[in-house]
Design a protein around this motif. Sequence first.
Motif, PDB file in Angstrom:
ATOM      1  N   ASP A 133       9.462  -6.354   5.355  1.00 52.50           N
ATOM      2  CA  ASP A 133       9.601  -7.692   4.792  1.00 52.50           C
ATOM      3  C   ASP A 133      11.062  -8.120   4.800  1.00 52.50           C
ATOM      4  O   ASP A 133      11.963  -7.277   4.747  1.00 52.50           O
ATOM      5  CB  ASP A 133       9.127  -7.706   3.332  1.00 52.50           C
ATOM      6  CG  ASP A 133       7.623  -7.677   3.218  1.00 52.50           C
ATOM      7  OD1 ASP A 133       6.995  -8.685   3.561  1.00 52.50           O
ATOM      8  OD2 ASP A 133       7.073  -6.630   2.807  1.00 52.50           O
ATOM      9  N   ARG A 166       6.777 -11.165   5.987  1.00 55.82           N
ATOM     10  CA  ARG A 166       6.878 -10.127   7.010  1.00 55.82           C
ATOM     11  C   ARG A 166       7.843 -10.539   8.116  1.00 55.82           C
ATOM     12  O   ARG A 166       7.879 -11.703   8.513  1.00 55.82           O
ATOM     13  CB  ARG A 166       5.506  -9.855   7.641  1.00 55.82           C
ATOM     14  CG  ARG A 166       4.430  -9.471   6.669  1.00 55.82           C
ATOM     15  CD  ARG A 166       4.629  -8.155   6.014  1.00 55.82           C
ATOM     16  NE  ARG A 166       4.852  -7.069   6.953  1.00 55.82           N
ATOM     17  CZ  ARG A 166       4.963  -5.793   6.583  1.00 55.82           C
ATOM     18  NH1 ARG A 166       4.878  -5.461   5.293  1.00 55.82           N
ATOM     19  NH2 ARG A 166       5.165  -4.857   7.466  1.00 55.82           N
ATOM     20  N   THR A 182       0.862  -1.191   0.000  1.00 65.50           N
ATOM     21  CA  THR A 182       0.000   0.000   0.000  1.00 65.50           C
ATOM     22  C   THR A 182       0.898   1.240   0.000  1.00 65.50           C
ATOM     23  O   THR A 182       0.632   2.222  -0.687  1.00 65.50           O
ATOM     24  CB  THR A 182      -0.890  -0.009   1.266  1.00 65.50           C
ATOM     25  OG1 THR A 182      -1.593  -1.252   1.302  1.00 65.50           O
ATOM     26  CG2 THR A 182      -1.880   1.137   1.262  1.00 65.50           C
TER      27      THR A 182
HETATM   28  O1  PRX Z   1       4.511  -8.827   2.822  1.00 62.03           O
HETATM   29  C1  PRX Z   1       4.426  -8.254   1.550  1.00 62.03           C
HETATM   30  C2  PRX Z   1       3.219  -8.838   0.821  1.00 62.03           C
HETATM   31  O2  PRX Z   1       2.148  -7.949   1.071  1.00 62.03           O
HETATM   32  C3  PRX Z   1       2.592  -6.848   1.883  1.00 62.03           C
HETATM   33  C4  PRX Z   1       1.888  -5.591   1.483  1.00 62.03           C
HETATM   34  O3  PRX Z   1       0.525  -5.718   1.723  1.00 62.03           O
HETATM   35  P1  PRX Z   1      -0.467  -4.584   1.274  1.00 62.03           P
HETATM   36  O4  PRX Z   1       0.027  -3.261   1.724  1.00 62.03           O
HETATM   37  O5  PRX Z   1      -1.825  -5.004   1.734  1.00 62.03           O
HETATM   38  O6  PRX Z   1      -0.421  -4.586  -0.300  1.00 62.03           O
HETATM   39  C5  PRX Z   1      -0.735  -5.751  -0.986  1.00 62.03           C
HETATM   40  C6  PRX Z   1      -0.753  -5.479  -2.476  1.00 62.03           C
HETATM   41  C7  PRX Z   1       0.355  -4.712  -3.015  1.00 62.03           C
HETATM   42  C8  PRX Z   1       4.068  -6.786   1.649  1.00 62.03           C
HETATM   43  O7  PRX Z   1       4.722  -6.098   2.684  1.00 62.03           O
HETATM   44  N1  PRX Z   1       3.420  -8.957  -0.640  1.00 62.03           N
HETATM   45  C9  PRX Z   1       2.791  -8.265  -1.604  1.00 62.03           C
HETATM   46  N2  PRX Z   1       3.165  -8.699  -2.817  1.00 62.03           N
HETATM   47  C10 PRX Z   1       4.070  -9.677  -2.639  1.00 62.03           C
HETATM   48  C11 PRX Z   1       4.240  -9.830  -1.244  1.00 62.03           C
HETATM   49  N3  PRX Z   1       5.123 -10.716  -0.739  1.00 62.03           N
HETATM   50  C12 PRX Z   1       5.825 -11.462  -1.611  1.00 62.03           C
HETATM   51  N4  PRX Z   1       5.713 -11.380  -2.950  1.00 62.03           N
HETATM   52  C13 PRX Z   1       4.846 -10.509  -3.511  1.00 62.03           C
HETATM   53  N5  PRX Z   1       4.723 -10.455  -4.834  1.00 62.03           N
END
Ligand code: PRX
Length: 679
Positions: A534, A549, A450
């Motif tokens: 992460d 995470r 996000t």
């Molecule tokens: O942990 C990572 C994971 O989703 C988190 C972000 O979540 P959010 O802010 O809700 O956004 C989700 C959509 C962009 C990150 O810190 N994450 C997202 N995409 C990946 C991922 N982990 C691994 N590979 C990905 N492609």
Amino acid sequence: MADRIYNPNPELAKKAHCKSMQQYKTMHEKSIEYPEAFWGEIAKEFYWETATSNDKFFSYNFDLNQGDIYIKWMEGATTNLSFNLLDKNVKCGNGEKIAFYWEGNDPDDYSKLTYKKLLQETCMFANVLKSKGVQKGDRVAIYMPMILELPIAMLACTRIGAVHSVVFGGYSSDSLAERIMDCKAKVLITADGVFRGEKLLLLKNICDDALTKVKAHGHEVECCVVVGHLRRLANPHGKITGETKNGVNGTSNGGSSEPNVSWDDDRDCWWHEEMEEAEPSCYPVWVAAEDPLFILYTSGSTGKPKGVLHTTAGYLIYAATTFKYVFDYKPGDVYWCTADIGWITGHTYVVYGPLANGATSVIFEGTPFYPHNDRYWSVIDKYKVNQFYTAPTAIRSLMKFGDELVKKHDLSTLKVLGSVGEPINSEAWLWFYNHVGHGKCSIADTFWQTETGGHVITPLPGATPMKPGSATFPFFGVLPELLDEDGRVIEGEGEGYLVFRRPWPGMMRSLYGNHDRFQTTYFDRFHGFYCTGDGARRDADGYLWVTGRIDDMLNVSGHLMSTAEVESVLTEHSDVAEAAVVSKPHPVKGQCLYCFVTPNEGRIFSKQLSDELKRKVREKIGPFAQPDVIQHAPGLPKTRSGKIMRRILRKIAIGDKNVGDVSTLADEAVVDVLFQLRP
Ligand code: PRX
């Protein structure tokens, strides 16, 4: 198989925007060494009412030792998002082009919207917002299903410089209320309700609950605009026969079977009634490059959600550029992203990125399983989709049905498959690649957040040789590093904290109303770097593998939440003394919630209590947060200083007796008891 390298399809590479690793490297280098020139060139494709001065194109501070953190792109420029996305496309002859195909929950409900019509509807709704007193800088909360009025509402906000805050329609009334209060929204836009599969969700009633809570806390939302979505579905006479049914064009005269929607005459109004009177044109409000565009709440590790703030110019050019290169979008392609607009993926890659490229995309209201488990494949076939962007949890849940359902449909138009939300396991990657993409498509495993606004680590379909499960390399303008515990940069192969050394145009600027929390959350752990939260590994070929995470956050089906927010709901129950929540691997959801609960003295742990707690979490946070397991914990493994050792709880959750060193525990016996009590 998983270790193999998968090269891009040469046919795709030949015509791609970025055709080779060499071209990628050259472009990436330029974006890092000469960001003004790189992004300045791209910015020329958009309309600026006032130009930026080049010396102010880009400035930032990532180091708390040097003072407050700030990030600025294109200072001095003024523009309008909706003008760039809509008027510009109409003016250059794309007015009759389809912006969105809308596919309803029921396959018989569908519709479409051209750029010209989208512009008109946006202007009309912008005028409605103005008539409700909404002005530049005011916040507008949006709690809507995946219907065309949702992007229209967002674009209408941008038309007049208002700041939208979309709240995912699966959140509970408590979560909605908390977000409305935090951003002090003036207006709320919603719908009467929606069907998701066979389930009916009465969104307006949830809004009423939320608005009552908001009022009790001293903030009042002045107006609630309600789309009569169920009314037009419930009323067969409201359906327009022929190609277009039940979309924006559907009339809403009400029907006998419509459900009861509670109503406050002083506050509530119907969308379609307001639109009847609205003028079809609205002069755009020119806003500054760094004026706020939207707030989107995401979970914070201390419980209270964080209002991630994105601004205008940088977000526009980054959304547009990532969309173009990562999906290799070309005029004439049909693109489909399954994400709900209530999440950042929907903001950037359902609404802003595609429209900034004049793209045609599909907006889907339903679920992958309704009316049958082949719905995704049938939608790809129906609209001849070229780029399909979804989440690992969806892929895993569809893999279960085998490839027979996929084979029933013609998926030969697909070129690029995207994945987002969590690490994709190699089995899911290979199934996606072989059975959905027939070995011809590139997979874009896009890592972002996000906070990042757009993709930051991702393959490019025509250029990057793929490794299943690796998000591969940074996008243009992005400089990732891996750091060890002490903040030392890890060169070459290794694993550590994933951080970024400098900003790209689309990254967040602050947390709404709380710049201090922004600084401590993302910039205090390692000075000079943006910290993602992460972990990641770099292999011998330089590929990045995001491992997940490393803070107290959980990722359930791609929904990020904190252990703290779930624990605080559990401990609100009068029978609960203490609770600790950990994640447990789950074959479809990626992770699920495993909760340890200590009842109050004299209270008994029972199935009834466990069911009540699950229900409470659903009600307080949302259905996606429901715990899979609630375990009785007469005591929790704590250090002598009272810190709960979650590492041990994670082992208990998966039944692994190999818990490691327990010598720092105040009471070691607790561990055996918890193993015995595993359900
Ligand atoms: O942990 C990572 C994971 O989703 C988190 C972000 O979540 P959010 O802010 O809700 O956004 C989700 C959509 C962009 C990150 O810190 N994450 C997202 N995409 C990946 C991922 N982990 C691994 N590979 C990905 N492609």
